[in-house]
Each structure stands twice: as structure tokens, then as C-alpha cells.
Scaffold this motif. Sequence first.
Motif, PDB file in Angstrom:
ATOM      1  N   UNK A 113     -16.883   8.563  -5.649  1.00 25.39           N
ATOM      2  CA  UNK A 113     -15.570   9.004  -5.159  1.00 25.39           C
ATOM      3  C   UNK A 113     -15.066   8.258  -3.944  1.00 25.39           C
ATOM      4  N   UNK A 114     -13.889   7.657  -4.092  1.00 27.61           N
ATOM      5  CA  UNK A 114     -13.248   6.973  -2.958  1.00 27.61           C
ATOM      6  C   UNK A 114     -11.797   7.391  -2.857  1.00 27.61           C
ATOM      7  N   UNK A 174       0.900   4.420  -4.043  1.00 28.11           N
ATOM      8  CA  UNK A 174      -0.315   4.949  -4.685  1.00 28.11           C
ATOM      9  C   UNK A 174       0.003   5.531  -6.068  1.00 28.11           C
ATOM     10  N   UNK A 175       1.185   6.135  -6.195  1.00 27.48           N
ATOM     11  CA  UNK A 175       1.571   6.666  -7.519  1.00 27.48           C
ATOM     12  C   UNK A 175       1.686   5.508  -8.509  1.00 27.48           C
ATOM     13  N   UNK A 176       2.279   4.406  -8.035  1.00 26.13           N
ATOM     14  CA  UNK A 176       2.407   3.224  -8.908  1.00 26.13           C
ATOM     15  C   UNK A 176       1.034   2.641  -9.228  1.00 26.13           C
ATOM     16  N   UNK A 177       0.154   2.641  -8.212  1.00 28.12           N
ATOM     17  CA  UNK A 177      -1.215   2.126  -8.428  1.00 28.12           C
ATOM     18  C   UNK A 177      -1.930   2.958  -9.488  1.00 28.12           C
ATOM     19  N   UNK A 178      -1.720   4.280  -9.433  1.00 29.07           N
ATOM     20  CA  UNK A 178      -2.368   5.156 -10.422  1.00 29.07           C
ATOM     21  C   UNK A 178      -1.889   4.786 -11.838  1.00 29.07           C
ATOM     22  N   UNK A 179      -0.571   4.638 -11.990  1.00 30.09           N
ATOM     23  CA  UNK A 179      -0.028   4.299 -13.323  1.00 30.09           C
ATOM     24  C   UNK A 179      -0.570   2.940 -13.780  1.00 30.09           C
ATOM     25  N   UNK A 233      -9.295   6.264 -16.090  1.00 27.45           N
ATOM     26  CA  UNK A 233      -8.760   7.619 -16.288  1.00 27.45           C
ATOM     27  C   UNK A 233      -9.425   8.602 -15.322  1.00 27.45           C
ATOM     28  N   UNK A 234      -9.892   8.084 -14.188  1.00 27.18           N
ATOM     29  CA  UNK A 234     -10.606   8.958 -13.249  1.00 27.18           C
ATOM     30  C   UNK A 234      -9.858   9.082 -11.921  1.00 27.18           C
ATOM     31  N   UNK A 244      -0.847  12.423   1.972  1.00 31.64           N
ATOM     32  CA  UNK A 244      -1.323  12.483   0.589  1.00 31.64           C
ATOM     33  C   UNK A 244      -2.277  11.338   0.330  1.00 31.64           C
ATOM     34  N   UNK A 245      -2.684  11.184  -0.933  1.00 29.54           N
ATOM     35  CA  UNK A 245      -3.622  10.102  -1.219  1.00 29.54           C
ATOM     36  C   UNK A 245      -3.929  10.005  -2.698  1.00 29.54           C
ATOM     37  N   UNK A 246      -4.854   9.123  -2.993  1.00 34.40           N
ATOM     38  CA  UNK A 246      -5.309   8.920  -4.377  1.00 34.40           C
ATOM     39  C   UNK A 246      -6.829   8.922  -4.359  1.00 34.40           C
ATOM     40  N   UNK A 247      -7.400   9.820  -5.164  1.00 35.24           N
ATOM     41  CA  UNK A 247      -8.863   9.891  -5.265  1.00 35.24           C
ATOM     42  C   UNK A 247      -9.292   9.186  -6.541  1.00 35.24           C
ATOM     43  N   UNK A 248     -10.133   8.169  -6.377  1.00 37.64           N
ATOM     44  CA  UNK A 248     -10.675   7.449  -7.539  1.00 37.64           C
ATOM     45  C   UNK A 248     -12.115   7.917  -7.726  1.00 37.64           C
ATOM     46  N   UNK A 249     -12.320   8.738  -8.751  1.00 37.99           N
ATOM     47  CA  UNK A 249     -13.675   9.263  -8.967  1.00 37.99           C
ATOM     48  C   UNK A 249     -14.626   8.159  -9.416  1.00 37.99           C
TER      49      UNK A 249
END
Length: 432
Positions: A125-126, A139-144, A152-153, A173-178
Amino acid sequence: MNRTPHTNSYYAATANQKTDRPRLTEALDTQICILGAGYTGISSALHLAEAGFKVVVLEAARIGFGASGRNGGQLVNSYSRDIDTIENNYGPDLGKALGDMAFEGGNIIRERIQKYNINCDYKPGGIFAAFNEKQLNDLKEQKALWERYGNDQLELLDADQIRSQIASDRYIGGLLDHSGGHIHPLNLALGEAAAFESLGGQIFEDSKVIRIDRNENSPGKRPQVFTEQGSVTCDYLLLAGNAYMGGLVPELSAKSMPCGTQIVTTEVLDESTARSLIPNGHCVEDCNYKLDYYRITGDNRLLYGGGVTYGGGDPASIEHFIRGHLEKTFPQLKGVKFDYAWGGDFLLTMSRLPQLGRLTDTIYYAQGYSGHGVTTTHLVGKLVAETIKGHAERFDAFASLKHYPFPGGRMFRVPYTAIGALYYGLRDKLGI
Ligand SMILES: Cc1cc2nc3c(=O)[nH]c(=O)nc-3n(C[C@H](O)[C@H](O)[C@H](O)COP(=O)(O)OP(=O)(O)OC[C@H]3O[C@@H](n4cnc5c(N)ncnc54)[C@H](O)[C@@H]3O)c2cc1C
């Protein structure tokens, strides 16, 4: 014999083994010779040894002496410039080729840890932490983007959710990459080195390569490298000295620049304090151009890094420099005691993309991960082995990226780059 020690870091103090490999004092002949025992060198060596090649690694100081034994330990996916930049600047085909490999390095590390039973405090997890709306939208764009390439994590975090992950009021806010995570980097390097040796590989420490004879016009084009007291002749040579290689290969140093970054660890915190800071134990990097990165270590210290010194080296007081950053993020730790403070150099390229290629048909190089190299070096090790086995397509996708010298030449590249960073720092502050 006087040996160069590891830098005085938390990692060296808690290493699973003290390295003590011999110095090279003879003339060897082998299939593959590798300059540098960081992740690039050792991961390539391990992949090659697994494929049955006879490999010799020459290290100027000690296994993991460079960035690989000093870094923040964060398994960050993708590259220092993300896949969309590659798509836009180099076209959709190359974007897809590199995008398809963007999550492989982290998986290789996890496989290595399992397969060779490497004890390096791995935690999954990061988190990427945003200070403003602009960063959160990025970050939303990075997720997409990352989902488009199969990750898909990923989990977006709003203000309340990130506050439950990090006890700091700084983020919106943020983005968690499992599929990210963190490790004790020196122990990973030492574990991989031991795995390589268990397959018959040889590592020589305190064996700096001081001359390379390329021999490109001789039959077989077999390169030869020289140390103070020995030499190695080989079918293939891999240059993996990164920021610590100096000017040994002028064509490589002309298109890259060493940069320093620094880390501290606090004293051991009691379990409840450590848990209160980052309850789920993920690692964190913020979204600023000059970013802060931190995590809790296996023995409950806060490990906190940040800043960049262009040209390499450290500021006069690392403690003073990092304390301001750390206490801004975690004011509840004001005055906390630091047990270790150290710095290390990574290698920056103009494009912020890794620099892979060939000097001749038999001399390869891989360097310039631009601050995000833990996962990419592990991917690169696999690509080097594939190439030597005769499948160069994936290595060549990276090798096709064009690299240019920094503006200002050797004299002015540091101030010019620092001015550029000031501009981006200002944009971060203004949230634009
Ligand atoms: C302080 C710090 C924090 C970082 N944090 C992170 C992070 O959290 N996540 C992330 O993804 N990346 C991080 N990085 C970047 C990452 O550590 C590097 O990209 C990666 O370790 C590079 O590995 P490498 O093997 O190419 O180079 P290095 O690990 O630097 O290894 C090069 C080796 O080559 C040897 N060498 C050089 N010249 C010679 C010679 N002539 N003869 C023989 N040997 C030679 C050196 O002694 C050295 O051991 C960080 C870097 C630093 C410095």
C-alpha cells in the motif's frame, strides 16, 4: 584492508548481514560482467543467473552502497514521468509498450521476496497525497490512466478518508495504490545478492572499474574492464553505476545529472504513537514537484525524506532541513529525536524517463530512473536478461526514447534546473 563502508544510515545499522565480499585481484573471463551492485546490477544478475548465465558483478564499494541501499523504500508504480506523457510525447505505440510494463517491477520484487525468502519488512500500500484541487484532479486522471493499463487496485481518498490514513491536516485527498508498498531497501538488495550467489554468481566489492576497453573492432567484440588489481573479459557488459559512475562513460554523464535527496529516521516510537500517525502502515508521497515521502519502519520509527539538491550531495544539516518538513506534516512530533540522517544521489534525465541502450553491440547501459527507481530497476533487470537471451523488443522500447543534455551544459545545468524547480514549486504553492 581499508574498505568503503555503507553510509551511516538506519538501513546500514539494521542490515541483515554485513557485506564482506572479496576484492577482485585476478583476470577473469565470463559471459556477463556487470558494473555496479545496486538494484539495476543485482536484479539483472539474478535474472541472468536464473537463466543459466555465468555472471560477475563488480562493485566499487559495497552491495547497495548507492541509491539502492539508501532510498525511501517506496515501491512506486509506473515511471517518474507517467504513461500519458509518454503517449503524448512519443506516440501511442510507445506509450502502450511502456504502459504495459508499468506495473511489472513491483510484482517482480514481491516474487523475489517470496521465492528467496527475503526478510525486508515488506508492507503493501502506497498513498499519493494531494494538497490542492489541481493535484487531486491529476490523481483522478492518474487513476483512470493506470486502470486503462490494468491496475485495478486503486482507491481515491476524499478529505475524511485520507485523514483516517494519515494523521495530518495538510491533505485534501489522495490516491491509495494497494499494489504499491514499502521495504527495507538495503535488506532487499542484500537478499537478492545472496540469491544470485546461491545460483553460482560472483560479486566483488571494493572493485571499482577504472577503465573499459570496448574492443568493438576485435573478433567477438568482447569488452574488458579493469579495476586497480584485476580485470574481467566478457561476452556482454552491463553498466549499472547510475549516479555514482561519475565521468567514466562521458556519453552517459553528458545526458544525465546526479541529484541528492535526504532522509531521517526518528528514534523508535511506541507502538501506539507509530500507529496513530499512519494507522494502516502504508507509505506516503505527496504530489508536490519537490516531494516529501515517508513511512513507518519495521521497528516503528518514522522515516521521512524530502528535497532535492541538483548536482548531488547533501545540505549542511540534513536534520535541520528535514525537521521543518516533518514537523509541518506531523506537528504532534515537534522536537522528536532523530537517530539517523543520511543522503544519497539518484540520477535525473531531462525527460525524467529511464535511459537504457547500447554503447556497442556488447555493452549495455541502464540508468537515470529520475527518483522513482525501486520498481523500474527490477523491471529493467528482467529486460536486460531477455535481451541477452535474444528477445530485445521490450528493452528496445525503452532504448528508443531520445535523451538530451540538460540546458546550460556542465557549467549551468544545476542553476538552470534549480530555477525550473522553483517555478514548479511556486505552481504547487498556488495550486495551479
Ligand atoms: C535518498 C534516496 C531516496 C530514494 N527513494 C526512492 C523511493 O522511495 N522509491 C523509488 O522508487 N526510488 C527512490 N529512489 C531512487 C532509487 O533508489 C534509484 O533509482 C535506484 O536505487 C537506482 O538503482 P541503481 O542500481 O541503478 O543505482 P545505485 O543503487 O546507485 O547503484 C549503483 C552502484 O554502482 C556502483 N558503481 C558506480 N561506479 C562504479 C564503478 N566505476 N565500478 C564499480 N561499481 C560502480 C556504486 O557504488 C553503486 O553501488 C531514491 C534515491 C535516493 C538517493
